[in-house]
Design a protein around this motif. Structure first.
Motif, PDB file in Angstrom:
ATOM      1  N   SER A  23     -29.787   1.999  10.936  1.00  0.00           N
ATOM      2  CA  SER A  23     -28.362   1.744  10.699  1.00  0.00           C
ATOM      3  C   SER A  23     -28.188   0.390  10.009  1.00  0.00           C
ATOM      4  N   ASP A  24     -26.956   0.101   9.655  1.00  0.00           N
ATOM      5  CA  ASP A  24     -26.627  -1.174   9.012  1.00  0.00           C
ATOM      6  C   ASP A  24     -26.080  -2.189  10.011  1.00  0.00           C
TER       7      ASP A  24
ATOM      8  N   ARG B 297     -26.837  -6.020   8.999  1.00  0.00           N
ATOM      9  CA  ARG B 297     -26.037  -6.464   7.857  1.00  0.00           C
ATOM     10  C   ARG B 297     -24.562  -6.579   8.239  1.00  0.00           C
TER      11      ARG B 297
ATOM     12  N   GLY C 111     -21.039  -1.209  12.316  1.00  0.00           N
ATOM     13  CA  GLY C 111     -22.290  -1.056  11.580  1.00  0.00           C
ATOM     14  C   GLY C 111     -23.304  -0.166  12.256  1.00  0.00           C
TER      15      GLY C 111
ATOM     16  N   SER D  17     -28.250   3.251   7.291  1.00  0.00           N
ATOM     17  CA  SER D  17     -28.802   2.140   6.532  1.00  0.00           C
ATOM     18  C   SER D  17     -28.748   2.395   5.033  1.00  0.00           C
ATOM     19  N   GLN D  18     -28.297   1.411   4.292  1.00  0.00           N
ATOM     20  CA  GLN D  18     -28.260   1.518   2.834  1.00  0.00           C
ATOM     21  C   GLN D  18     -29.673   1.554   2.255  1.00  0.00           C
ATOM     22  N   ARG D  19     -30.614   0.888   2.945  1.00  0.00           N
ATOM     23  CA  ARG D  19     -32.000   0.874   2.476  1.00  0.00           C
ATOM     24  C   ARG D  19     -32.648   2.250   2.565  1.00  0.00           C
TER      25      ARG D  19
ATOM     26  N   LYS E 156     -30.917   5.171   2.434  1.00  0.00           N
ATOM     27  CA  LYS E 156     -30.039   6.181   1.833  1.00  0.00           C
ATOM     28  C   LYS E 156     -30.777   7.039   0.802  1.00  0.00           C
TER      29      LYS E 156
END
Length: 171
Positions: free
Chosen positions: A54-55, A58, A113, A118-120, A122
Protein backbone atom coordinates in the motif's frame (compact mmCIF):
# COMPACT_ATOMS: atom_id res chain seq x y z
CA UNK A 1 21.41 0.78 1.96
CA UNK A 2 19.30 -1.96 0.47
CA UNK A 3 17.97 -2.40 -3.01
CA UNK A 4 14.75 -4.13 -3.94
CA UNK A 5 14.84 -6.58 -6.85
CA UNK A 6 11.53 -7.33 -8.59
CA UNK A 7 10.88 -10.70 -10.25
CA UNK A 8 7.75 -12.12 -11.84
CA UNK A 9 7.28 -15.86 -11.37
CA UNK A 10 4.79 -17.89 -13.42
CA UNK A 11 3.18 -19.93 -10.63
CA UNK A 12 3.20 -20.91 -6.97
CA UNK A 13 5.48 -23.93 -7.46
CA UNK A 14 8.14 -21.70 -9.01
CA UNK A 15 7.68 -19.17 -6.19
CA UNK A 16 8.20 -21.86 -3.54
CA UNK A 17 11.38 -23.13 -5.26
CA UNK A 18 12.63 -19.54 -5.54
CA UNK A 19 11.96 -18.94 -1.84
CA UNK A 20 14.02 -22.02 -0.96
CA UNK A 21 16.88 -20.91 -3.23
CA UNK A 22 16.92 -17.43 -1.69
CA UNK A 23 17.03 -18.91 1.81
CA UNK A 24 19.95 -21.11 0.71
CA UNK A 25 21.66 -17.93 -0.58
CA UNK A 26 21.43 -16.66 3.02
CA UNK A 27 18.75 -14.06 2.36
CA UNK A 28 16.68 -13.61 5.50
CA UNK A 29 12.97 -14.46 5.18
CA UNK A 30 12.05 -10.97 6.35
CA UNK A 31 13.70 -9.55 3.20
CA UNK A 32 11.71 -11.79 0.82
CA UNK A 33 8.17 -10.67 -0.08
CA UNK A 34 5.63 -12.29 -2.40
CA UNK A 35 2.48 -10.71 -3.85
CA UNK A 36 -0.21 -12.83 -5.50
CA UNK A 37 -3.92 -12.73 -6.26
CA UNK A 38 -6.31 -12.72 -3.33
CA UNK A 39 -7.35 -16.34 -3.91
CA UNK A 40 -3.80 -17.75 -4.17
CA UNK A 41 -2.59 -20.27 -1.58
CA UNK A 42 0.55 -18.61 -0.18
CA UNK A 43 1.48 -21.46 2.17
CA UNK A 44 5.24 -21.61 2.58
CA UNK A 45 5.83 -18.13 1.18
CA UNK A 46 6.56 -14.91 3.03
CA UNK A 47 3.65 -12.75 1.94
CA UNK A 48 4.21 -9.01 1.50
CA UNK A 49 2.63 -6.93 4.24
CA UNK A 50 0.71 -3.67 4.10
CA UNK A 51 3.93 -1.61 4.11
CA UNK A 52 4.98 -3.20 0.82
CA UNK A 53 1.58 -3.35 -0.88
CA UNK A 54 0.00 0.00 0.00
CA UNK A 55 0.93 3.67 -0.09
CA UNK A 56 0.75 4.06 3.70
CA UNK A 57 4.34 5.35 4.07
CA UNK A 58 4.05 7.92 1.28
CA UNK A 59 0.65 9.06 2.59
CA UNK A 60 1.98 9.43 6.14
CA UNK A 61 4.91 11.51 4.88
CA UNK A 62 2.56 13.80 2.95
CA UNK A 63 0.23 14.08 5.95
CA UNK A 64 3.18 14.94 8.19
CA UNK A 65 4.24 17.79 5.91
CA UNK A 66 0.76 19.16 5.25
CA UNK A 67 -0.43 18.76 8.85
CA UNK A 68 2.77 20.24 10.27
CA UNK A 69 2.57 23.22 7.90
CA UNK A 70 -1.10 23.86 8.62
CA UNK A 71 -0.60 23.45 12.37
CA UNK A 72 2.38 25.82 12.34
CA UNK A 73 0.49 28.43 10.34
CA UNK A 74 -2.49 28.25 12.69
CA UNK A 75 -0.07 28.32 15.62
CA UNK A 76 1.66 31.48 14.38
CA UNK A 77 -1.69 33.20 13.87
CA UNK A 78 -2.87 32.11 17.31
CA UNK A 79 0.43 33.14 18.92
CA UNK A 80 0.29 36.64 17.46
CA UNK A 81 -3.43 37.44 17.64
CA UNK A 82 -4.60 35.35 20.59
CA UNK A 83 -1.81 35.24 23.20
CA UNK A 84 -2.69 33.17 26.26
CA UNK A 85 -0.83 35.28 28.82
CA UNK A 86 -0.20 39.00 28.33
CA UNK A 87 0.17 40.83 25.03
CA UNK A 88 3.45 39.26 23.80
CA UNK A 89 3.22 36.54 21.11
CA UNK A 90 3.31 33.01 22.55
CA UNK A 91 5.72 31.26 20.13
CA UNK A 92 5.55 28.05 22.12
CA UNK A 93 1.93 27.77 21.05
CA UNK A 94 3.02 27.82 17.38
CA UNK A 95 5.49 25.00 18.01
CA UNK A 96 2.95 22.90 19.92
CA UNK A 97 0.25 23.34 17.28
CA UNK A 98 2.79 22.55 14.55
CA UNK A 99 3.71 19.25 16.22
CA UNK A 100 0.07 18.38 16.90
CA UNK A 101 -0.82 19.18 13.28
CA UNK A 102 2.05 17.02 12.01
CA UNK A 103 1.00 14.10 14.18
CA UNK A 104 -2.66 14.38 13.26
CA UNK A 105 -1.84 14.84 9.58
CA UNK A 106 0.43 11.77 9.50
CA UNK A 107 -2.12 9.64 11.34
CA UNK A 108 -5.14 10.66 9.26
CA UNK A 109 -3.29 10.43 5.94
CA UNK A 110 -1.91 6.98 6.81
CA UNK A 111 -5.46 5.76 7.48
CA UNK A 112 -6.32 6.75 3.93
CA UNK A 113 -3.02 5.51 2.45
CA UNK A 114 -3.42 2.04 3.91
CA UNK A 115 -6.34 1.40 1.56
CA UNK A 116 -4.59 2.74 -1.56
CA UNK A 117 -2.55 0.22 -3.59
CA UNK A 118 1.13 1.01 -3.93
CA UNK A 119 2.05 3.16 -6.91
CA UNK A 120 5.32 1.23 -7.20
CA UNK A 121 3.44 -2.05 -7.70
CA UNK A 122 0.74 -0.67 -10.01
CA UNK A 123 2.59 -1.81 -13.14
CA UNK A 124 2.50 -5.43 -11.90
CA UNK A 125 -1.26 -5.57 -11.25
CA UNK A 126 -2.27 -7.04 -14.64
CA UNK A 127 0.32 -9.84 -14.39
CA UNK A 128 -0.66 -10.64 -10.80
CA UNK A 129 -4.33 -10.80 -11.80
CA UNK A 130 -3.37 -13.29 -14.54
CA UNK A 131 -1.93 -15.58 -11.86
CA UNK A 132 1.75 -14.66 -11.82
CA UNK A 133 3.56 -14.10 -8.52
CA UNK A 134 5.55 -10.95 -7.81
CA UNK A 135 8.73 -11.48 -5.80
CA UNK A 136 10.42 -8.56 -4.07
CA UNK A 137 13.85 -9.28 -2.58
CA UNK A 138 15.62 -6.67 -0.46
CA UNK A 139 19.40 -7.15 -0.58
CA UNK A 140 22.44 -5.03 0.14
CA UNK A 141 23.82 -3.12 -2.82
CA UNK A 142 26.87 -5.36 -2.96
CA UNK A 143 24.76 -8.53 -3.48
CA UNK A 144 22.37 -7.35 -6.22
CA UNK A 145 24.33 -8.81 -9.14
CA UNK A 146 25.02 -12.05 -7.27
CA UNK A 147 21.33 -12.63 -6.48
CA UNK A 148 20.20 -11.65 -9.98
CA UNK A 149 22.70 -14.08 -11.55
CA UNK A 150 21.66 -16.86 -9.15
CA UNK A 151 17.97 -16.46 -9.90
CA UNK A 152 18.55 -16.22 -13.65
CA UNK A 153 20.59 -19.43 -13.58
CA UNK A 154 18.24 -21.42 -11.33
CA UNK A 155 14.91 -20.04 -12.55
CA UNK A 156 14.85 -19.36 -16.30
CA UNK A 157 11.04 -19.22 -16.12
CA UNK A 158 11.23 -16.05 -13.98
CA UNK A 159 11.49 -12.55 -15.41
CA UNK A 160 13.63 -9.81 -13.89
CA UNK A 161 11.51 -6.66 -13.69
CA UNK A 162 14.04 -4.20 -12.33
CA UNK A 163 15.81 -2.91 -9.25
CA UNK A 164 14.67 -0.12 -6.96
CA UNK A 165 17.31 1.72 -4.98
CA UNK A 166 15.31 3.45 -2.23
CA UNK A 167 14.41 0.68 0.19
CA UNK A 168 14.38 1.24 3.94
CA UNK A 169 16.53 -1.16 5.90
CA UNK A 170 14.00 -1.86 8.69
CA UNK A 171 10.64 -2.98 7.16
Amino acid sequence: MRRRIYWLLPDLASARRTMDDLLLARISERHIHFVAREDADMTGLHQANVLQTSDVIRAAEMGLVVGGSAGSLIGVIAAIYFPIIGDAPQWGLAAVLGMLGAGFGAWSASMIGISVPSQRLKRFTPMIEQGQILLMVDVSSSRVQEIEARLQALHPEAHLEGVESNVLAFP
